[in-house]
Write a protein that holds these residues in place. Structure first.
Motif, mmCIF file in Angstrom:
data_model
loop_
_atom_site.group_PDB
_atom_site.id
_atom_site.type_symbol
_atom_site.label_atom_id
_atom_site.label_comp_id
_atom_site.label_asym_id
_atom_site.label_seq_id
_atom_site.Cartn_x
_atom_site.Cartn_y
_atom_site.Cartn_z
ATOM 1 N N ARG A 35 -13.833 126.189 45.964
ATOM 2 C CA ARG A 35 -14.149 127.476 45.368
ATOM 3 C C ARG A 35 -14.841 127.292 44.018
ATOM 4 O O ARG A 35 -14.570 126.323 43.290
ATOM 5 C CB ARG A 35 -12.877 128.314 45.193
ATOM 6 C CG ARG A 35 -12.135 128.563 46.510
ATOM 7 C CD ARG A 35 -10.930 129.447 46.295
ATOM 8 N NE ARG A 35 -11.309 130.785 45.821
ATOM 9 C CZ ARG A 35 -11.687 131.784 46.614
ATOM 10 N NH1 ARG A 35 -11.758 131.601 47.932
ATOM 11 N NH2 ARG A 35 -11.988 132.960 46.114
ATOM 12 N N GLN A 57 -13.884 134.598 41.812
ATOM 13 C CA GLN A 57 -13.689 135.746 42.698
ATOM 14 C C GLN A 57 -12.299 136.358 42.551
ATOM 15 O O GLN A 57 -12.156 137.567 42.405
ATOM 16 C CB GLN A 57 -13.929 135.328 44.160
ATOM 17 C CG GLN A 57 -15.345 134.848 44.442
ATOM 18 C CD GLN A 57 -16.399 135.906 44.159
ATOM 19 O OE1 GLN A 57 -16.194 137.097 44.436
ATOM 20 N NE2 GLN A 57 -17.529 135.488 43.618
ATOM 21 N N ASP A 263 -23.544 133.228 42.959
ATOM 22 C CA ASP A 263 -23.923 134.502 43.571
ATOM 23 C C ASP A 263 -24.863 135.321 42.693
ATOM 24 O O ASP A 263 -25.114 136.491 42.974
ATOM 25 C CB ASP A 263 -22.681 135.329 43.916
ATOM 26 C CG ASP A 263 -21.910 135.776 42.672
ATOM 27 O OD1 ASP A 263 -22.289 135.373 41.549
ATOM 28 O OD2 ASP A 263 -20.932 136.530 42.827
ATOM 29 N N ARG A 278 -21.696 141.071 37.463
ATOM 30 C CA ARG A 278 -22.184 140.896 38.822
ATOM 31 C C ARG A 278 -23.618 141.413 38.927
ATOM 32 O O ARG A 278 -24.053 142.244 38.120
ATOM 33 C CB ARG A 278 -21.298 141.652 39.809
ATOM 34 C CG ARG A 278 -19.823 141.264 39.772
ATOM 35 C CD ARG A 278 -19.595 139.822 40.173
ATOM 36 N NE ARG A 278 -18.177 139.474 40.165
ATOM 37 C CZ ARG A 278 -17.705 138.254 40.361
ATOM 38 N NH1 ARG A 278 -18.542 137.250 40.597
ATOM 39 N NH2 ARG A 278 -16.410 138.022 40.330
#
Length: 597
Positions: A35, A57, A263, A278
């Motif tokens: 991760r 996350q 991401d 994000r």
């Protein structure tokens, strides 16, 4: 629990100073679970630092203690290993196996205390810069072997090889100083040093293609393969490739440097919080760091006059409140945008005024109102005295004119100091640079008419010079009215104005100054150095020696030992009930068991 040689003298009251001080942030895919993690390098002043792994996350946190030293600027992911270069006492090179969370045996070069950063060279070896020896380190990951490649600078006064860059093929770029800022190049093939650019240039960015420097605001470009200067279209092309990894927070009121995530998110740390923005989000979400903040070193402690103690952390730019009545404590977020620590703390009415390194910042905080540092509302940063003055080494006092006065040390690479004054009504800041040319303000005190200060010969990033120190009487309108030069080798330190005189630690004695006579009238022998002086009512002063607490009778001008101390005291305060609290460069706040009137 009673502590010390004489167990009736003092006890550890609490460890109320607790904070994070994140020196570096990186990200990696953790081979332990596959991760992506944020890795925060936390400096615990007065204790042992740690690494904090945060799942990007789930936001879950894991703390991994360092094998030794207070923390680390240098953090480098390298395959299944994480390399850490520590400070401020040992300059360890630690290697963590990410799969097992096991540390390899620590490595170090005996002369070095700091490793500033680590960079992977094109030869597959890792390089680092240091303090105080200004050397270039080389680490072989395969052999787990650390060697010194020698001093980077030819100037013996330069103590910092501050940053290294490994992206230029076949070379390691090194920047440092502080006496003479430099850029040097280590050739991996010939194993020799060479120069880069002109004096005064600093690194903006190094890539496999180009090196960008700045000089007086002008950008310069060099070919990373040949080190030849680039101009015209080539420089314009590279200029368009420069990175600025910063994002706005607080509605655009502040900017923070971010780490990119897989991401497309941006992650950063701001004071005691971390944040992740994000893709598509305008404003990131701030979250508390998800592990327990450690107890850290107390830097300054004062009493608010109501029996509550206030203090600052040894690193991390936070303050704390401790109530001896019930043992409760509170710790703040960062008090200003610059990193460092709060030296000066002084109340004027209901407002707490702070002076902080390394930005030369003045800050005002109103304890009865909500905390809003991000909006610069409470605490509020006032005018800085930086970059000329950056370290409030002399701390802060309430002056006879009602202003808050602070004594400063000059910026890195410069000998000197200064004074500043905050008008507590208007919050206007006035400053005086170098009242004693080339010397820092070492200590500051005030009576009902004047201020008094001592000077020192050291400097930020510089070795202390062998020259006489001074004691000065300062008029509130901004001038020296009396200046005493100590004998060469006499080092003044702590001082306090009390009982119509000024009491100054000089070597292993207390020198007594009479303002009316403008002369030193007495020396009181202690037999040991003294790190701190505080008033004990109207006619006594507490002198915290290296091993002993003394009570000075201000009428008879004599010193009486009261008992042994647990160590060299760095800061102390007395509450209205006569209780005395002190710290010995550690995390514990001690209380002297007898009330001292």
């Amino acid at each position: 629990m009673e502590i010390g040689t004489d167990q009736t003298m003092y006890a550890a009251a609490a460890e109320p100073c607790r904070n994070f001080n994140i020196l570096n942030v990186t990200s990696l895919v953790d081979p332990k679970d596959g991760r992506e993690k944020l890795v925060l390098s936390n400096f615990a002043a007065g204790s042992v630092g740690n690494l904090i792994f945060i799942d990007t996350q789930t936001q879950e946190g894991e703390a991994v203690a360092l094998p030794g030293d207070s923390g680390a600027w240098a953090v480098l992911p390298l395959g299944d290993k994480l390399l850490v270069g520590t400070c401020p006492d040992y300059g360890y090179l630690h290697s963590l196996d990410l799969r097992t969370r096991q540390w390899a045996a620590p490595l170090r070069i005996e002369s070095e205390k700091y490793i500033w950063n680590l960079a992977l060279g094109s030869d597959g070896l890792v390089y680092g810069g240091t303090y105080p020896g200004c050397v270039l380190l080389r680490y072989d990951p395969g052999k787990h072997e650390l060697v010194s490649l020698g001093r980077v600078s030819d100037n013996p006064k330069d103590m910092y090889s501050r940053n290294v860059y490994g992206d230029a093929p076949g070379r390691i770029i090194v920047s440092g100083g502080m006496d003479t800022p430099f850029l040097r190049v280590w050739d991996l093939e010939t194993e020799t040093f060479g120069d880069l650019g002109s004096p005064g240039e600093t690194i903006r960015q190094v890539t496999p293609s180009f090196i960008c420097t700045t000089l007086s605001g002008e950008q310069r470009f060099y070919d990373a393969k040949t080190l030849e200067p680039a101009r015209g279209s080539q420089a314009e092309q590279w200029s368009g490739m420069l990175e600025t990894r910063e994002m706005e927070i607080g509605g655009g009121r502040q900017r923070v440097r971010y780490v990119p995530l897989l991401d497309g998110s941006h992650a950063a740390v701001k004071g005691q919080d971390y944040l992740i923005r994000r893709p598509g989000e305008k404003e990131p979400t701030l979250r508390s760091i998800p592990t327990e903040a450690p107890a850290t070193r107390i830097h300054t402690v004062i009493s608010d006059g109501g029996g509550v103690l206030w203090g600052s952390s040894g690193f991390g730019q936070t303050i704390f409140r401790y109530n001896p009545a019930d043992g409760s404590y509170w710790n703040s977020g960062a008090v200003c945008n610059a990193g460092g620590e709060v030296y000066g703390m002084a109340f004027a009415g209901d407002e707490l005024f702070l002076a902080a390194y390394a930005g030369g910042d003045h800050i005002v905080y109103r304890p009865g109102e909500p905390w809003d540092q991000y909006g610069n509302v409470n605490p509020r940063t006032l005018r800085s005295v930086g970059p000329e003055l950056i370290r409030p080494h002399g701390k802060s006092v309430l002056g006879p004119d009602g202003g808050i006065w602070t004594g400063w040390m000059a910026k890195y690479g410069v000998y000197g100091g200064g004074l500043s004054r905050i008008d507590t009504a208007t919050k206007e800041v006035t400053s005086w640079y170098d009242p004693v040319p080339g010397q820092e303000i070492g200590g500051l005190t005030a009576d009902d008419k004047r201020l008094y200060f001592t000077t020192g010969t050291g400097g930020n990033g510089l070795k202390a010079r062998d020259e006489p120190c001074h004691f000065a009487m300062w008029e509130p309108e901004g001038r020296i009215s009396f200046l005493h030069r100590f004998e060469l080798g006499e080092k003044p330190g702590a001082l306090i104005a009390a009982a119509s005189r000024v009491w100054v630690r000089v070597g292993k004695e207390i020198a007594v100054f009479d303002p009316d006579l403008a002369a030193f009238v007495r020396r009181i022998p202690l037999g040991e150095g003294c790190g701190c002086l505080i008033a004990l009512g109207a006619d006594r002063i507490a002198a915290f020696g290296e091993k002993t607490l003394f009570a000075i009778d201000t009428g008879r001008m004599t010193a009486e030992p009261l008992g042994a101390l647990p160590g060299h005291v760095s800061t102390a305060a007395r509450t209205p009930d006569g209780s005395v609290y002190f710290n010995c460069y550690g995390t514990k706040l001690f209380k002297w068991n007898d009330a001292l009137a």
